[in-house]
Design a protein around this motif. Sequence first.
Motif, PDB file in Angstrom:
ATOM      1  N   ALA B 103       0.828  -1.205   0.000  1.00  0.00           N
ATOM      2  CA  ALA B 103       0.000   0.000   0.000  1.00  0.00           C
ATOM      3  C   ALA B 103       0.862   1.255   0.000  1.00  0.00           C
ATOM      4  CB  ALA B 103      -0.934   0.000   1.205  1.00  0.00           C
ATOM      5  N   LEU B 105       3.918   1.456  -1.106  1.00  0.00           N
ATOM      6  CA  LEU B 105       4.585   1.522  -2.411  1.00  0.00           C
ATOM      7  C   LEU B 105       3.624   2.109  -3.451  1.00  0.00           C
ATOM      8  CD1 LEU B 105       7.380   0.729  -3.441  1.00  0.00           C
ATOM      9  CD2 LEU B 105       6.444  -1.437  -4.184  1.00  0.00           C
ATOM     10  N   ALA B 106       2.356   1.696  -3.371  1.00  0.00           N
ATOM     11  CA  ALA B 106       1.347   2.251  -4.272  1.00  0.00           C
ATOM     12  C   ALA B 106       1.173   3.745  -4.010  1.00  0.00           C
ATOM     13  CB  ALA B 106       0.021   1.515  -4.103  1.00  0.00           C
ATOM     14  N   ALA B 107       1.203   4.123  -2.726  1.00  0.00           N
ATOM     15  CA  ALA B 107       1.089   5.537  -2.379  1.00  0.00           C
ATOM     16  C   ALA B 107       2.263   6.323  -2.975  1.00  0.00           C
ATOM     17  CB  ALA B 107       1.056   5.712  -0.866  1.00  0.00           C
ATOM     18  N   ILE B 109       3.795   5.642  -5.718  1.00  0.00           N
ATOM     19  CA  ILE B 109       3.520   5.827  -7.144  1.00  0.00           C
ATOM     20  C   ILE B 109       2.504   6.953  -7.350  1.00  0.00           C
ATOM     21  CG2 ILE B 109       2.587   4.690  -9.217  1.00  0.00           C
ATOM     22  CD1 ILE B 109       4.782   2.955  -8.685  1.00  0.00           C
ATOM     23  N   VAL B 110       1.469   6.975  -6.492  1.00  0.00           N
ATOM     24  CA  VAL B 110       0.446   8.011  -6.619  1.00  0.00           C
ATOM     25  C   VAL B 110       1.079   9.395  -6.433  1.00  0.00           C
ATOM     26  CG1 VAL B 110      -1.605   8.984  -5.514  1.00  0.00           C
ATOM     27  CG2 VAL B 110      -1.489   6.535  -5.975  1.00  0.00           C
ATOM     28  N   ARG B 113       3.143  10.335  -9.464  1.00  0.00           N
ATOM     29  CA  ARG B 113       2.375  10.709 -10.652  1.00  0.00           C
ATOM     30  C   ARG B 113       1.716  12.065 -10.464  1.00  0.00           C
ATOM     31  NH1 ARG B 113       4.710   8.107 -14.486  1.00  0.00           N
ATOM     32  NH2 ARG B 113       3.190   9.148 -15.800  1.00  0.00           N
ATOM     33  N   VAL B 114       1.213  12.338  -9.253  1.00  0.00           N
ATOM     34  CA  VAL B 114       0.587  13.637  -9.010  1.00  0.00           C
ATOM     35  C   VAL B 114       1.626  14.735  -9.207  1.00  0.00           C
ATOM     36  CG1 VAL B 114      -0.444  15.109  -7.243  1.00  0.00           C
ATOM     37  CG2 VAL B 114      -1.234  12.764  -7.511  1.00  0.00           C
ATOM     38  N   PHE B 116       4.258  14.579 -11.077  1.00  0.00           N
ATOM     39  CA  PHE B 116       4.513  14.639 -12.519  1.00  0.00           C
ATOM     40  C   PHE B 116       3.454  15.483 -13.214  1.00  0.00           C
ATOM     41  CE2 PHE B 116       3.275  12.689 -16.587  1.00  0.00           C
ATOM     42  CZ  PHE B 116       4.409  12.940 -17.334  1.00  0.00           C
ATOM     43  N   LEU B 117       2.194  15.286 -12.823  1.00  0.00           N
ATOM     44  CA  LEU B 117       1.106  16.016 -13.483  1.00  0.00           C
ATOM     45  C   LEU B 117       1.101  17.489 -13.083  1.00  0.00           C
ATOM     46  CD1 LEU B 117      -1.704  13.346 -13.106  1.00  0.00           C
ATOM     47  CD2 LEU B 117      -0.632  14.077 -15.230  1.00  0.00           C
TER      48      LEU B 117
END
Lengths: 340, 292
Positions: B103, B105-107, B109-110, B113-114, B116-117
């Motif tokens: 979880a 690790l997924a956070a 990534i989130v 990406r945020v 990055f955007l």
Amino acid sequence: MTNSPATTSPDAGPPGLGSEAEGTPARSGLALVLGALPWLVAAGLVGAAGYLGGYLATIVAFALIYAVFVTGLNIFMGFTAQVSFGHNAFAAIGGYTSAVLTTTYEWPPLAAFAAGLAGSLALAGLIGWPTLRLKGHYLSMGTLAIGLIVYEIAVQWESVTQGYLGISGIPSLGIGRFEATGDRQILAVLTAIVLLGAFVVARMRRSRFGRALSAVAGSEEAARALGIDVARYKLASFLLSAGFASLAGTLFVHVVGYVSPEVFGLHMVILAFTMLYVGGLGTVVGPIIGALVISLLPETFRGFRDYQDLGYGAALILLLIYAPRGMAGLIDLAAGRKAS
Amino acid sequence: MTQADLVLQSLVSGLGIGCVYGLIGIGFCVIYNASGIVNFAQGAFVMLGGMITHVLLVRYHVPYALAAFVAVVAVAAVGVVLERLVVRPLWMRKAPVFVMILATLAAQIVIERVTFLLVDDQPKTLPVFLDWPPIMLGRVAINYQSLFIIAGSLAIVGALALFFKVTLTGKAMRACAIDREAALLQAIPVSTMLALAFALSAGLGAVAGILLTPTQYTAFNVGVPFAISGFIAAIIGGFGRPFGAFVGGLALGLVQSIAILWLGAGLKSAAALSVLLLFLFVRPAGIFGAAK
């Protein structure tokens, strides 16, 4: 660290112990229908892809390759309740071995696959033997490290892997004179491999070996008390799942005809976990459904490409919190039984 | 430059980066001690520290010191949000260790990406704190940024030691580390301590990022390698021992700088990961032994 007997919670553990096919005949009929449902959905999707061909066929082919990878991961995580963040390493070894041997050295695909498999299993044995004695975050981090090391080697070892540039011109799948060209043949071959994998897993689960893995998943201490050689079974499960990962890597490079390090990066691990959790941990059909759904969903939201990884990450977090057993779990719940 | 000078020069830069790894490693330990969770989004905090400071400084022309301060506070807030939204629901459900790791690790990534955007994918850097010529010790150059990193890290380690030893909150956090249930019985608000641990650890990560960014660069995807290095530092020092983690970070920084000198920069993470595997195989409890 705390003395936790297993790394998964009981509800994520292997199903299929005891409470099978109980209840009224009507209820077991319903269970049969619901149990067959995921298979029918999967068959429908693959059939549609074969019929329509084109872009859909490409997406479904990817999904089937991932289904092989996730099936392997499921053996280690779903049935044995261990965790590996480094299975992309084995896919990378399988994929790169196939790519290099079939292009530079012009080996036939099957021989190259065997070489890649041998390499993956050798590494898995080398890594698994010491790390599988460890628990919890040590095992997780050890495997994560392996995935990252292999990725880095793929980038840096340019004389063999050509670094970020990647290897192209990899021949398609073939045995002897037969060569799978065209969407339908590739889909047929991949479907056969996925079904074979599912069959092996289904048989394995009911076997002495599979029952030993369930015991290990339930409680390592209890399994040991029953005379199960825990370390040996964990290693065997790890090797088996690494073999599936290596196969997936080989299939990928042949189907796409091109390989670069990004293919087997950390992205692959997160994607595979999302598929596994969507489909349902510890079920036979879960990895296949998960791979198909997760591969097809983003295609319906094309134009949101930048948001894809964000979506996977957020979806994975939500699944982990609210639906740790995935879609297959929901179906089982509706059918009132524990195994699909 | 002679070979000996080169080695010395490498060791100096290794010491600087090692301090940063140490700070990240301490971040791992602070959360682990408070909750038994290995937070893999630790690298995101490091990235955010440098990134937020850069955005404030370059886009909004906020003074450097203020930008850095705001960044640390903002990242600490992100840490608390992570704890509330992701970790706490899982913790309440008594989710197993690897689900937590997955979880977080997924956070990671989130958050990546945020970022990055919201910003972009270009590498960013920060100006050095003091633009003075490096100090020369013989033929070995020591730049001021390295000194800032080392001095800053030592000051933080000292402050943390005091915090854990003297303040009531620090003592309460240590009590949670020893036995959570007993701490609860002593009327220590264990769940607040968990949030606090995330804030503290996120803030540490942000400081590490701000100290480091002038000598390297930051981009939306630099987090995972930093998290791995910090984790290795924590393993070397014996997981859950903050000061062991700092020593581990120094050791890792030195090993890595020598590896860069002899094997080339491309293999620096491979060298670091090999150190991790070596420890996992030979001495998983670390140099000083595991905390529990």
